[in-house]
Write a protein that holds these residues in place. Structure first.
Motif, PDB file in Angstrom:
ATOM      1  N   PRO B 241       2.479 -70.321  70.456  1.00  0.00           N
ATOM      2  CA  PRO B 241       2.247 -70.108  69.034  1.00  0.00           C
ATOM      3  C   PRO B 241       1.031 -70.924  68.589  1.00  0.00           C
ATOM      4  CG  PRO B 241       4.531 -70.719  69.460  1.00  0.00           C
ATOM      5  CD  PRO B 241       3.804 -70.913  70.725  1.00  0.00           C
ATOM      6  N   VAL B 242       0.282 -70.399  67.637  1.00  0.00           N
ATOM      7  CA  VAL B 242      -0.994 -71.013  67.272  1.00  0.00           C
ATOM      8  C   VAL B 242      -0.812 -72.471  66.853  1.00  0.00           C
ATOM      9  CG1 VAL B 242      -0.993 -70.197  64.864  1.00  0.00           C
ATOM     10  CG2 VAL B 242      -3.152 -70.578  66.047  1.00  0.00           C
ATOM     11  N   GLU B 243       0.256 -72.758  66.106  1.00  0.00           N
ATOM     12  CA  GLU B 243       0.465 -74.131  65.644  1.00  0.00           C
ATOM     13  C   GLU B 243       0.667 -75.086  66.808  1.00  0.00           C
ATOM     14  OE1 GLU B 243      -0.899 -74.414  62.512  1.00  0.00           O
ATOM     15  OE2 GLU B 243       0.138 -76.250  63.123  1.00  0.00           O
ATOM     16  N   ALA B 244       1.498 -74.646  67.764  1.00  0.00           N
ATOM     17  CA  ALA B 244       1.793 -75.485  68.923  1.00  0.00           C
ATOM     18  C   ALA B 244       0.521 -75.763  69.709  1.00  0.00           C
ATOM     19  CB  ALA B 244       2.829 -74.801  69.801  1.00  0.00           C
ATOM     20  N   ILE B 245      -0.278 -74.740  69.912  1.00  0.00           N
ATOM     21  CA  ILE B 245      -1.492 -74.909  70.710  1.00  0.00           C
ATOM     22  C   ILE B 245      -2.453 -75.878  70.032  1.00  0.00           C
ATOM     23  CG2 ILE B 245      -3.548 -73.722  71.572  1.00  0.00           C
ATOM     24  CD1 ILE B 245      -1.305 -72.806  73.196  1.00  0.00           C
ATOM     25  N   PHE B 246      -2.599 -75.753  68.712  1.00  0.00           N
ATOM     26  CA  PHE B 246      -3.603 -76.565  68.035  1.00  0.00           C
ATOM     27  C   PHE B 246      -3.111 -77.982  67.721  1.00  0.00           C
ATOM     28  CE2 PHE B 246      -5.734 -72.606  67.738  1.00  0.00           C
ATOM     29  CZ  PHE B 246      -7.080 -72.922  67.641  1.00  0.00           C
ATOM     30  N   SER B 247      -1.810 -78.114  67.412  1.00  0.00           N
ATOM     31  CA  SER B 247      -1.378 -79.466  67.058  1.00  0.00           C
ATOM     32  C   SER B 247      -0.812 -80.214  68.266  1.00  0.00           C
ATOM     33  CB  SER B 247      -0.356 -79.413  65.921  1.00  0.00           C
ATOM     34  OG  SER B 247       0.697 -78.551  66.274  1.00  0.00           O
ATOM     35  N   GLN B 248      -0.291 -79.471  69.263  1.00  0.00           N
ATOM     36  CA  GLN B 248       0.221 -80.157  70.452  1.00  0.00           C
ATOM     37  C   GLN B 248      -0.267 -79.473  71.718  1.00  0.00           C
ATOM     38  OE1 GLN B 248       4.479 -80.220  70.227  1.00  0.00           O
ATOM     39  NE2 GLN B 248       4.475 -81.017  68.163  1.00  0.00           N
ATOM     40  N   PRO B 249      -1.561 -79.471  71.944  1.00  0.00           N
ATOM     41  CA  PRO B 249      -2.038 -78.834  73.162  1.00  0.00           C
ATOM     42  C   PRO B 249      -1.509 -79.576  74.376  1.00  0.00           C
ATOM     43  CG  PRO B 249      -3.789 -80.090  72.148  1.00  0.00           C
ATOM     44  CD  PRO B 249      -2.640 -80.127  71.203  1.00  0.00           C
ATOM     45  N   ARG B 250      -1.086 -78.832  75.407  1.00  0.00           N
ATOM     46  CA  ARG B 250      -0.531 -79.480  76.584  1.00  0.00           C
ATOM     47  C   ARG B 250      -1.486 -79.438  77.758  1.00  0.00           C
ATOM     48  NH1 ARG B 250       4.925 -80.167  75.937  1.00  0.00           N
ATOM     49  NH2 ARG B 250       4.607 -81.689  77.559  1.00  0.00           N
ATOM     50  N   HIS B 251      -2.348 -78.434  77.795  1.00  0.00           N
ATOM     51  CA  HIS B 251      -3.297 -78.375  78.910  1.00  0.00           C
ATOM     52  C   HIS B 251      -4.533 -79.203  78.571  1.00  0.00           C
ATOM     53  CE1 HIS B 251      -5.844 -76.840  82.116  1.00  0.00           C
ATOM     54  NE2 HIS B 251      -4.768 -76.299  82.653  1.00  0.00           N
ATOM     55  N   PRO B 252      -5.015 -80.013  79.510  1.00  0.00           N
ATOM     56  CA  PRO B 252      -6.194 -80.837  79.213  1.00  0.00           C
ATOM     57  C   PRO B 252      -7.398 -80.007  78.782  1.00  0.00           C
ATOM     58  CG  PRO B 252      -5.231 -81.440  81.333  1.00  0.00           C
ATOM     59  CD  PRO B 252      -4.484 -80.242  80.872  1.00  0.00           C
ATOM     60  N   TYR B 253      -7.507 -78.785  79.308  1.00  0.00           N
ATOM     61  CA  TYR B 253      -8.660 -77.963  78.911  1.00  0.00           C
ATOM     62  C   TYR B 253      -8.581 -77.582  77.441  1.00  0.00           C
ATOM     63  CZ  TYR B 253     -11.941 -74.137  78.535  1.00  0.00           C
ATOM     64  OH  TYR B 253     -12.966 -73.322  78.116  1.00  0.00           O
ATOM     65  N   THR B 254      -7.389 -77.238  76.979  1.00  0.00           N
ATOM     66  CA  THR B 254      -7.219 -76.900  75.560  1.00  0.00           C
ATOM     67  C   THR B 254      -7.632 -78.095  74.705  1.00  0.00           C
ATOM     68  OG1 THR B 254      -5.312 -75.629  76.265  1.00  0.00           O
ATOM     69  CG2 THR B 254      -5.615 -75.903  73.910  1.00  0.00           C
ATOM     70  N   GLN B 255      -7.198 -79.275  75.133  1.00  0.00           N
ATOM     71  CA  GLN B 255      -7.553 -80.477  74.391  1.00  0.00           C
ATOM     72  C   GLN B 255      -9.072 -80.700  74.421  1.00  0.00           C
ATOM     73  OE1 GLN B 255      -5.356 -82.563  72.569  1.00  0.00           O
ATOM     74  NE2 GLN B 255      -7.379 -83.103  71.809  1.00  0.00           N
ATOM     75  N   ARG B 256      -9.680 -80.417  75.573  1.00  0.00           N
ATOM     76  CA  ARG B 256     -11.136 -80.566  75.696  1.00  0.00           C
ATOM     77  C   ARG B 256     -11.844 -79.628  74.735  1.00  0.00           C
ATOM     78  NH1 ARG B 256     -13.775 -84.250  76.732  1.00  0.00           N
ATOM     79  NH2 ARG B 256     -13.058 -84.638  78.845  1.00  0.00           N
ATOM     80  N   LEU B 257     -11.351 -78.395  74.652  1.00  0.00           N
ATOM     81  CA  LEU B 257     -11.944 -77.434  73.722  1.00  0.00           C
ATOM     82  C   LEU B 257     -11.853 -77.953  72.291  1.00  0.00           C
ATOM     83  CD1 LEU B 257     -10.720 -73.865  74.777  1.00  0.00           C
ATOM     84  CD2 LEU B 257     -13.045 -74.723  74.776  1.00  0.00           C
ATOM     85  N   LEU B 258     -10.674 -78.439  71.926  1.00  0.00           N
ATOM     86  CA  LEU B 258     -10.484 -78.911  70.553  1.00  0.00           C
ATOM     87  C   LEU B 258     -11.376 -80.119  70.280  1.00  0.00           C
ATOM     88  CD1 LEU B 258      -6.625 -78.555  70.256  1.00  0.00           C
ATOM     89  CD2 LEU B 258      -8.353 -77.270  69.006  1.00  0.00           C
TER      90      LEU B 258
END
Lengths: 640, 332
Positions: B241-258
């Motif tokens: 879900p969009v909220e989960a991805i943006f507020s609690q990213p679990r993959h380091p790449y997602t966090q890197r993107l943010l």
């Protein structure tokens, strides 16, 4: 949403750019060719009604009369036939054969090109190898072979000429179709339910027609010449029918006794083919989109500067670079596009000024105007000053400008792939940049180039200096551009959307690098972008541009926190925030004004939600609000 | 909102090139998509984010039937896209799934009027009579907020935003239920981008559409999508879900993107090492493709590629060492 908030697009005016015919007529040689060809065509069209003797009636008593004999103004040939009549009828035949052969070749060749280009793969391979085989024979040999098989005769000569010329059409058309096939509108047509045959005929073919016309216009002359060649050898027109080639062939034997019999048809062929070729070249220049864009005009080495801008007395220098009331216009046809409308700003030593605006706001043209990089024609700097260390850059001579460009003042552009030369290694390109400004040996410059690559954090710089731009990723290429900008210790770097083409993680790296380098070198940076995030990341001050004007200037943090101009405010609100969700995105209705039709008053008035009559009545000045902030809005003081 | 699965993608693989040359040598092949399994629920907006070369556009082309998968299946309402003859029946599929192109101007044939462009799907997909077409054309133009007199104009007379509305009208003309939006606003200015995105939202409400939204702009994705799949080098590395991805990213790449979004005030990962480069899609690494850039990578990551495993409801991540959720870190 209702129809009422439909963006009010003004009815698009006819472009001021000249149409194809006007462009054609601008080319004097093509016009000359057209006139000659028109005269020839008119003559051959009315030939049957002219009071001429029959071209085939022989009269042995009147043979080989010289020109200017009353009754036979161009003389007679060895059988006493009137030369004028024979030439006119012969031209008719030659022209008809040339044009019909062109049409046949165009139809067959274009069909092959369309099929090969559109279907690709096996179809392409088979068809184009056939074309290659046609091209592998010398054309005259091939034509001779075809006539040998079919037997001599005008019609067979026509077939031979047409077949010989099929490859020109097939190859040209295929080349264009291959690029069209991958265009998105072809995919879109497929998704609209169109089949291959329909796509080829209704989507691709209309876009290829100009190419076919161009190829036709440049091959008709050639075809007439080839037909004449075959007839000259006795393989084309058979007596008594005569075309220009066969008249020439018959006259050849009498070249000593009666030179006019051979020279006159030769002259007509020459005039005919020359006029067609001149016209054909003109048609190509007018229709070819690559040439249409002005490639034929060859822009000058620097932007033209109107004398008003050259002679203006310099103002006292404030920052490292002061731009005063800069005006750059594009004169296209009858229209004037006012791209840059008098922005004034100054950049202090070591400062980073962000210029932000949407496409068409004039931000890039402003940057390019500083060092005269706007293409002229059509660009002209009409007014203003660009003062760099007490020197007006608009007025300095070409040599001085060349020293400054890439030296104290350096550029970084958006797309490094198109600014780096594909055929030189990046090390060589850096060496060139270094040696253009510094007296260095190649060896020393190479050492320095490697050092520069290390400075922009390219791993394994020594080995990487030898690679070519296409071997590097986008981020690495942009680092090379930055290295090149840094090569001669610039005082000011002008970066025009340097990270727009990069992915977000790569952009983050490049921005970090730029920021570090700027502080290491203590150079100023003028950073052009459309992204508020980038400005926040990197810049000290920001200037917002709209329709060629600065609408707001101030320190980045202040402008972002408390924008004064309605445009800035709404533009910031438009950017979807990655940290926050809003149910509905804010939009600015409408479109920016066209720069060839700017309103008198505030340029943002049509899209502004607090517009009053006063906004539209008169130009709004850029008002100084505080020490550091300026805005171009009559309500600015109330807001701040 | 129903939870009926509209589109389902299983183990999708696409490679380009490959095969043998005339001289029996292997041609190089690029793995654009390397095994994607995804579901799109009816009525939702699934965002697909990733950087250039991650295979998101290839995925989009396959969903709409313009490209065929090398392996794996795509199902629309439980029915396989590839028919018994091994081909996609594009004419049938186009009535249900349509595509919005990235570059609005170049997706319109420069030599055709808008009327001709919009009539094509009405004729070839819907089989409408001339009279019905006229009525439908007016309706379509109203739906995308364009004046009906624009029908007689040519594409070059339009701005990017207007041209994109015409692209939307063309997709609506096919009466599709699913629209694949391939970076539909990345060529537009921000002020116009919002106009088009809001139009998409309105149309979803009024026509009950399902969207797959391909984008690299995280701000747009957060504000536009319901669920998000993050792609890296041809695979989905995180989905939820969009909220989960943006507020609690679990993959380091997602966090890197943010973290890479310019202007971010808080960054969770240490700044990336200078000059790390993307892996070569011609020779994808054996283990996790992100391992070379990952701050928490271990030897395990470099040897085998982690599967996309479910964490919480609807949140899946392909990582051996997923980042801890923010509350966990504060507790430590």
């Amino acid at each position: 949403m209702t129809i009422a908030d439909i963006p009010t697009a003004p009815i698009v005016k006819k472009s001021g750019r000249a149409g194809p015919f006007k462009l054609l007529m601008r080319n004097q040689l093509a016009g000359f060719g057209l006139v000659i060809l028109a005269i020839i065509l008119a003559l051959v069209v009315v030939t049957p009604w002219l009071p001429l003797t029959d071209p085939d009636v022989t009269n042995p008593s009147q043979r080989l009369l010289p020109p200017f004999t009353p009754g036979n103004w161009l003389g007679t040939d060895q059988l006493g036939r009137d030369m004028l009549s024979r030439l006119l009828w012969g031209t008719r035949v030659s022209l008809a054969v040339g044009i019909v052969a062109t049409l046949v070749a165009a139809t067959l060749g274009s069909t092959i090109g369309l099929l090969a280009g559109y279907f690709g793969g096996r179809v392409d391979g088979t068809l184009m190898r056939g074309i290659d085989m046609l091209m592998a024979f010398p054309y005259i040999l091939l034509a001779l072979a075809i006539v040998a098989v079919l037997g001599p005769g005008l019609l067979n000569a026509l077939y031979a000429i047409a077949i010989v010329n099929i490859p020109f059409f097939a190859r040209n058309v295929r080349g264009v179709v291959v690029t069209l096939r991958n265009r998105e509108f072809v995919d879109a047509a497929r998704l609209s339910g169109k089949g291959d045959a329909l796509i080829v005929l209704t989507e691709v073919l209309p876009n290829v027609l100009p190419v076919i016309v161009i190829t036709m216009s440049t091959t008709v002359g050639w075809m007439i010449l080839e037909t004449a060649g075959l007839s000259f050898l006795g393989l084309g027109a058979q007596p008594p029918t005569a075309d220009l080639g066969s008249i020439l062939g018959e006259g050849r034997r009498l070249i000593i006794n009666a030179p006019h019999v051979a020279t006159l048809p030769g002259l007509v062929i020459f005039i005919l083919v020359m006029s067609i070729n001149l016209l054909g070249d003109g048609v190509r220049d007018a229709l070819d989109p690559r040439l249409k864009a002005g490639a034929l005009m060859r822009p000058a080495a620097r932007t033209r500067v109107a004398s008003a801008a050259k002679t203006a007395p310099a103002q006292a220098q404030q920052g490292l670079l002061d731009v005063v009331e800069l005006r750059t216009e594009f004169h296209i046809g009858s229209e004037v596009h006012r791209a840059v409308n008098g922005p004034s700003f100054s950049i202090a030593p070591g400062e980073c000024l962000g210029i932000i605006g949407e496409s068409g706001s004039g931000k890039s043209v402003t940057a390019m105007s500083l060092l005269g990089l706007v293409a002229s024609p059509p660009g002209t700097i009409m007014d203003g000053q660009v003062n760099y260390r007490d020197e007006n850059l608009l007025a300095v001579d070409d040599n001085r400008l060349r020293t400054l460009r890439g030296g104290e003042l350096a550029y970084i552009f958006q797309d490094p792939l198109s600014t780096l030369h594909p055929l030189f290694s990046i090390g060589d390109q850096l060496v060139e940049a270094l040696r253009a400004h510094q007296p260095l040996s190649y060896q020393a410059a190479w050492q320095k180039a490697v050092a520069l690559l290390e400075q922009v954090r390219i791993p394994n710089a020594k080995a990487r200096a030898k690679v070519y731009p296409h071997q590097l990723s986008g981020g690495m290429r942009q680092r090379v551009s930055i290295a090149m900008a840094l090569a001669n210790e610039p005082q000011l770097i002008i970066a025009d959307e340097p990270t727009t083409a990069l992915d977000v993680t790569v952009q983050a790296q490049v921005l970090k690098l730029l920021n570090q380098l700027r502080h290491e070198q203590n150079s100023s940076l003028m950073f052009i972008t459309h992204d508020f995030g980038v400005v926040a990341e990197l810049c000290d001050r920001v200037a917002v541009m709209y329709a060629g004007e600065l609408v707001e200037v101030g320190p980045v943090a202040e402008v972002l926190a408390r924008p004064v101009h309605p445009y800035t405010r709404r533009l910031i609100a438009c950017v979807p925030d990655v940290n926050r969700v809003s149910d509905r995105l804010t939009e600015i209705p409408g479109l920016p004004p066209k720069v060839n039709d700017l309103p008198v008053g505030c340029k943002f008035a049509d899209r502004c939600d607090q517009v009053t009559d006063a906004c539209r009545a008169a130009p709004v000045e850029l008002e100084t609000l505080t020490d550091s902030r300026q805005a171009r809005c009559i309500f600015a003081r109330e807001v701040l | 909102m129903t939870t009926q699965t509209k589109l389902e993608v299983s183990d999708l693989v696409k490679h380009f090139g490959g095969g043998l040359t005339l001289l029996r040598k292997r041609r190089p092949s690029v793995q654009a998509v390397r095994g994607i399994t995804l579901k799109v629920v009816a009525g939702e907006i699934l965002g697909v984010v990733g950087e250039s070369g991650c295979g998101k556009s290839t995925l989009a082309k396959m969903l709409v039937g313009l490209d065929q998968p090398s392996e794996g299946t795509i199902q629309l309402d439980g029915k396989d896209l590839v028919g018994a003859n091994g081909k996609v029946n594009l004419k049938q599929h186009a009535r249900r799934v349509q595509y919005i192109f990235q570059d609005p101007i170049s997706s319109l044939n420069p030599r055709k009027t808008i009327r001709e462009i919009l009539s094509a799907p009405l004729i070839y997909l819907q089989g409408l009579s001339a009279e019905q077409r006229q009525k439908r054309l007016d309706e379509l133009m109203t739906q995308v907020n364009l004046r009906p007199e624009f029908l007689e104009r040519y594409p070059h007379e339009f701005s990017g935003g207007q041209a994109q509305r015409i692209g939307v009208a063309r997709a609506l003309a096919a009466e599709a239920e699913v629209l694949i939006l391939d970076e539909p606003v990345s060529a537009l200015d921000v002020s116009v981008q919002a106009q088009v995105l809001n139009l998409f939202k309105d149309l979803r409400e009024s026509l009950q559409l399902t969207y797959v939204f391909i984008s690299h702009d995280l701000g747009v994705v957060r504000n536009f999508c319901d669920r998000v799949a993050v792609m890296y080098l041809g695979r989905v590395v995180e989905e939820g879900p969009v909220e989960a991805i943006f507020s609690q990213p679990r993959h380091p790449y997602t966090q890197r993107l943010l973290d890479s979004v310019p202007g971010q005030s808080v960054r969770k990962l240490p700044a990336e090492d200078d000059a790390v480069e993307l892996p070569d899609p011609m020779h994808p690494p054996a283990g996790c493709a992100f391992a070379a850039r990952c701050p928490v990578a271990t030897a395990e990551c470099r040897q085998s590629d982690p599967e996309l495993d479910a964490l919480a409801t609807g949140h899946r991540v392909a990582c051996y060492h997923p980042l801890s959720p923010p509350d966990a870190t504060t507790n430590d």
